[in-house]
Design an enzyme around this catalytic site. Structure first.
Site, short mmCIF file in Angstrom:
data_model
loop_
_atom_site.label_atom_id
_atom_site.label_comp_id
_atom_site.label_asym_id
_atom_site.label_seq_id
_atom_site.Cartn_x
_atom_site.Cartn_y
_atom_site.Cartn_z
N LYS A 14 0.54 -1.47 0.50
CA LYS A 14 0.15 -0.39 0.03
C LYS A 14 0.97 1.13 0.23
CE LYS A 14 -1.97 -0.94 4.57
NZ LYS A 14 -1.41 -2.21 4.37
N ARG A 89 -9.39 0.75 8.86
CA ARG A 89 -8.82 -1.03 9.44
C ARG A 89 -10.47 -0.97 9.91
NH1 ARG A 89 -3.18 0.34 9.06
NH2 ARG A 89 -1.88 -1.70 9.69
N ARG A 128 11.32 -6.15 4.69
CA ARG A 128 11.57 -4.39 5.01
C ARG A 128 12.04 -4.79 6.07
NH1 ARG A 128 5.42 -1.88 4.99
NH2 ARG A 128 5.51 -2.95 7.11
N ARG A 134 11.60 -0.64 11.44
CA ARG A 134 10.17 -0.81 11.99
C ARG A 134 10.74 -2.22 12.44
NH1 ARG A 134 5.19 0.17 8.55
NH2 ARG A 134 4.32 -1.01 10.15
N ARG A 146 0.02 -9.10 13.42
CA ARG A 146 -0.87 -8.02 13.06
C ARG A 146 -1.93 -8.63 11.65
NH1 ARG A 146 4.51 -5.58 11.26
NH2 ARG A 146 3.46 -4.43 9.81
#
Ligand code: AMP
Length: 192
Positions: A14, A89, A128, A134, A146
């Site tokens: 996204k 969300r 990532r 992160r 998640r």
């Protein structure tokens, strides 16, 4: 305004696709995850509230998230349009977004969902995590939590937009450019 919800699980792409759309369509990109991370970095009240949930792979409560989104929208209400990345969300967030946009005589033009399998998401997020900095991308348990939150609370948001007749799905596997092309074709058909 051209208001787009870019939808999909964590790791669907996204953020990457939003940045490309933002440039081409001259839209504002609002990523609620980015806003929370910025607030955590600056140790604001909002950051303190959000941090405990983000570190546990849980959604930040609706009242906190909706309040923040309203402020972000109001800063950009005179723009050509907005790409919502990571929001809504929950169904409650989707309802609040409709009410907010309605107040400004605008609406969501289209939701585009990026479809990616769970196994591929986990692979991408771990990759990532190596350079995103992160914490929530480095830990496989947190990634699974998640995705679990997504399936439980966020996936039903797609039906909300399907019922309005403004939902489209795009295959989120392949090169970034090929996926981008599919998104643009969808938007040209549906939202412009
Ligand atoms: P993201 O950068 O979109 O992956 O979001 C990172 C984290 O921020 C999520 O795991 C949630 O804890 C929180 N977050 C971001 N957007 C929302 C939202 N719309 N509602 C609740 N929590 C959110």
């Amino acid at each position: 305004m051209l208001n787009i919800v870019l939808f999909g699980p964590p790791g669907a792409g996204k953020g990457t696709q939003s940045k490309k759309l933002q440039e081409e369509y001259e839209l504002v990109h609002i990523s609620t995850g980015d806003v929370f991370r910025e607030n955590i970095k600056n140790k604001t009240e909002l950051g303190i509230q959000a941090k405990q949930y983000m570190n546990a792979g849980k959604l930040v409560p609706d009242n906190v998230t909706i309040g923040m989104l309203e402020k972000e929208f109001e800063k950009n209400k005179n723009s050509k349009g907005i790409i919502f990345d990571g929001f809504p969300r929950t169904v409650a967030q989707a309802e609040a977004l409709d009410q907010l946009l309605n107040k400004y005589q605008t609406a969501i033009s289209c939701m585009v969902e990026l479809k990616v399998e769970n196994e591929e998401l986990i692979k991408r997020l771990l990759l990532r995590g190596k350079d995103s900095g992160r914490a929530d991308d480095k830990n496989e348990e947190l990634i699974k939590e998640r995705i679990n939150e997504y399936n439980l609370k966020t996936a039903p948001v797609a039906s909300y937009y399907k019922n309005k007749g403004i939902y489209q799905a795009v295959q989120g596997i392949g090169s970034i450019d090929a996926i981008y092309k599919s998104i643009c074709e969808t938007l040209q058909k549906e939202a412009t």
